[in-house]
Scaffold this motif. Structure first.
Motif, PDB file in Angstrom:
ATOM      1  N   LYS A  82      15.184   8.612   9.596  1.00 54.50           N
ATOM      2  CA  LYS A  82      15.042   7.306   8.945  1.00 54.50           C
ATOM      3  C   LYS A  82      13.734   7.220   8.171  1.00 54.50           C
ATOM      4  O   LYS A  82      13.632   6.477   7.201  1.00 54.50           O
ATOM      5  CB  LYS A  82      15.114   6.182   9.978  1.00 54.50           C
ATOM      6  N   THR A  83      12.724   7.986   8.582  1.00 56.60           N
ATOM      7  CA  THR A  83      11.439   7.969   7.887  1.00 56.60           C
ATOM      8  C   THR A  83      11.536   8.539   6.478  1.00 56.60           C
ATOM      9  O   THR A  83      10.616   8.375   5.679  1.00 56.60           O
ATOM     10  CB  THR A  83      10.368   8.756   8.670  1.00 56.60           C
ATOM     11  N   LEU A  84      12.645   9.198   6.156  1.00 56.21           N
ATOM     12  CA  LEU A  84      12.844   9.788   4.834  1.00 56.21           C
ATOM     13  C   LEU A  84      13.449   8.794   3.841  1.00 56.21           C
ATOM     14  O   LEU A  84      13.474   9.058   2.635  1.00 56.21           O
ATOM     15  CB  LEU A  84      13.758  11.013   4.937  1.00 56.21           C
ATOM     16  N   ALA A  85      13.941   7.675   4.327  1.00 54.93           N
ATOM     17  CA  ALA A  85      14.656   6.704   3.485  1.00 54.93           C
ATOM     18  C   ALA A  85      13.780   6.199   2.351  1.00 54.93           C
ATOM     19  O   ALA A  85      12.584   5.992   2.505  1.00 54.93           O
ATOM     20  CB  ALA A  85      15.141   5.531   4.332  1.00 54.93           C
ATOM     21  N   GLY A  86      14.415   6.009   1.200  1.00 55.64           N
ATOM     22  CA  GLY A  86      13.745   5.420   0.043  1.00 55.64           C
ATOM     23  C   GLY A  86      13.152   6.415  -0.928  1.00 55.64           C
ATOM     24  O   GLY A  86      12.695   6.034  -2.007  1.00 55.64           O
ATOM     25  N   LYS A  87      13.157   7.698  -0.572  1.00 55.57           N
ATOM     26  CA  LYS A  87      12.630   8.734  -1.466  1.00 55.57           C
ATOM     27  C   LYS A  87      13.654   9.865  -1.560  1.00 55.57           C
ATOM     28  O   LYS A  87      14.398  10.114  -0.610  1.00 55.57           O
ATOM     29  CB  LYS A  87      11.316   9.311  -0.922  1.00 55.57           C
ATOM     30  N   PRO A  88      13.670  10.574  -2.692  1.00 56.25           N
ATOM     31  CA  PRO A  88      14.530  11.764  -2.749  1.00 56.25           C
ATOM     32  C   PRO A  88      14.136  12.726  -1.631  1.00 56.25           C
ATOM     33  O   PRO A  88      12.964  12.812  -1.255  1.00 56.25           O
ATOM     34  CB  PRO A  88      14.211  12.359  -4.126  1.00 56.25           C
ATOM     35  N   THR A  89      15.120  13.441  -1.107  1.00 58.53           N
ATOM     36  CA  THR A  89      14.877  14.337   0.017  1.00 58.53           C
ATOM     37  C   THR A  89      15.549  15.684  -0.217  1.00 58.53           C
ATOM     38  O   THR A  89      16.719  15.748  -0.583  1.00 58.53           O
ATOM     39  CB  THR A  89      15.412  13.714   1.324  1.00 58.53           C
ATOM     40  N   VAL A  90      14.776  16.743   0.000  1.00 57.29           N
ATOM     41  CA  VAL A  90      15.293  18.107  -0.047  1.00 57.29           C
ATOM     42  C   VAL A  90      15.418  18.591   1.389  1.00 57.29           C
ATOM     43  O   VAL A  90      14.433  18.600   2.130  1.00 57.29           O
ATOM     44  CB  VAL A  90      14.337  19.049  -0.813  1.00 57.29           C
ATOM     45  N   VAL A 168      20.278  21.055   0.310  1.00 52.46           N
ATOM     46  CA  VAL A 168      21.018  19.818   0.116  1.00 52.46           C
ATOM     47  C   VAL A 168      19.975  18.820  -0.386  1.00 52.46           C
ATOM     48  O   VAL A 168      18.973  18.578   0.287  1.00 52.46           O
ATOM     49  CB  VAL A 168      21.674  19.314   1.416  1.00 52.46           C
ATOM     50  N   ILE A 169      20.205  18.298  -1.575  1.00 50.21           N
ATOM     51  CA  ILE A 169      19.244  17.368  -2.173  1.00 50.21           C
ATOM     52  C   ILE A 169      19.888  15.990  -2.253  1.00 50.21           C
ATOM     53  O   ILE A 169      20.983  15.838  -2.798  1.00 50.21           O
ATOM     54  CB  ILE A 169      18.799  17.843  -3.573  1.00 50.21           C
ATOM     55  N   LEU A 170      19.183  15.015  -1.688  1.00 42.18           N
ATOM     56  CA  LEU A 170      19.639  13.632  -1.666  1.00 42.18           C
ATOM     57  C   LEU A 170      18.775  12.801  -2.604  1.00 42.18           C
ATOM     58  O   LEU A 170      17.553  13.008  -2.671  1.00 42.18           O
ATOM     59  CB  LEU A 170      19.526  13.050  -0.255  1.00 42.18           C
ATOM     60  N   ASP A 171      19.381  11.852  -3.296  1.00 39.07           N
ATOM     61  CA  ASP A 171      18.572  10.934  -4.094  1.00 39.07           C
ATOM     62  C   ASP A 171      17.970   9.871  -3.188  1.00 39.07           C
ATOM     63  O   ASP A 171      18.157   9.908  -1.967  1.00 39.07           O
ATOM     64  CB  ASP A 171      19.381  10.339  -5.256  1.00 39.07           C
ATOM     65  N   GLN A 172      17.262   8.913  -3.762  1.00 45.61           N
ATOM     66  CA  GLN A 172      16.565   7.909  -2.946  1.00 45.61           C
ATOM     67  C   GLN A 172      17.515   6.996  -2.186  1.00 45.61           C
ATOM     68  O   GLN A 172      17.109   6.339  -1.229  1.00 45.61           O
ATOM     69  CB  GLN A 172      15.584   7.080  -3.799  1.00 45.61           C
TER      70      GLN A 172
END
Length: 197
Positions: A82-90, A168-172
């Motif tokens: 959950k700490t990754l939420a709000g930013k793109p994540t690789v 796996v790359i996620l957007d924000q």
């Protein structure tokens, strides 16, 4: 040379039955930047307009279902995605014995440093022991970003990853925008730059 399968044969067979595809998908299509059909509609990856899991991340961002999980780092510390939420994540899925993963390490660390505070980079180690994972991190100097010890393959299964050396790359918003190999990490910086503006 074919990469080793990520999961034991029985789990892999179950995933094949659910997704209709396996580790023999075209890396060429993945490397071209296409989103693989299995990840675009994955139950762990809800469409961008679907409701989050409830709750908020570190920056007050709504937590998407894709980031509603916990794990343990290679160093034995609890990790809440959950700490990754709000930013793109690789999410970089690797195995300690994998030469392709070792070749991706330097570029992945470079991207993590260049986009610190703008995007998240998290290693997800599997297919070996925690001791081997620690050795890989030390040998590749990738200790500047977190690495999850996923010995049971729970995070790998969540993102339907069936072989190592995959990103796996996620957007924000938590939507998967890329899933593939990126040999040597080439192209990773451009993909992250496109998400951070």
């Amino acid at each position: 040379m074919r990469a080793r399968t990520v999961l034991p044969a029985t789990v892999a067979a179950a995933l094949l039955a659910l997704t209709g595809c396996g580790a023999s998908g075209s890396d060429a299509a993945d490397d071209a930047g296409a989103v693989s059909p299995s990840t675009a509609t994955s139950p762990a990856q809800p469409p961008a307009d679907s409701a989050g899991s409830g709750g908020t991340g570190a920056d007050g961002a709504t937590v998407p279902a894709a980031l509603d999980f916990t794990a343990t780092t290679v160093d034995g510390k609890p990790f809440d995605a959950k700490t990754l939420a709000g930013k793109p994540t690789v999410l970089w899925f690797w195995a300690p014995w994998c030469p392709k993963c070792k070749a991706q390490a330097a570029e992945t660390a470079k991207v993590a440093a260049a986009y610190q505070g703008k995007a998240n980079v998290v290693g997800v180690a599997g297919l070996d022991t925690n001791a081997a994972m620690k050795d890989f991190i030390s040998d590749t100097a990738t200790d500047s970003f977190p690495h999850l010890s996923d010995e049971k393959g729970e995070v790998w299964k969540r993102f339907k990853v069936t072989e190592q050396s995959r990103y796996v790359i996620l957007d924000q918003t938590g939507k998967t925008v890329y899933e593939g190999v990126l040999p040597g990490g080439k192209g990773l910086a451009d993909k992250v730059a496109g998400l951070t503006g």
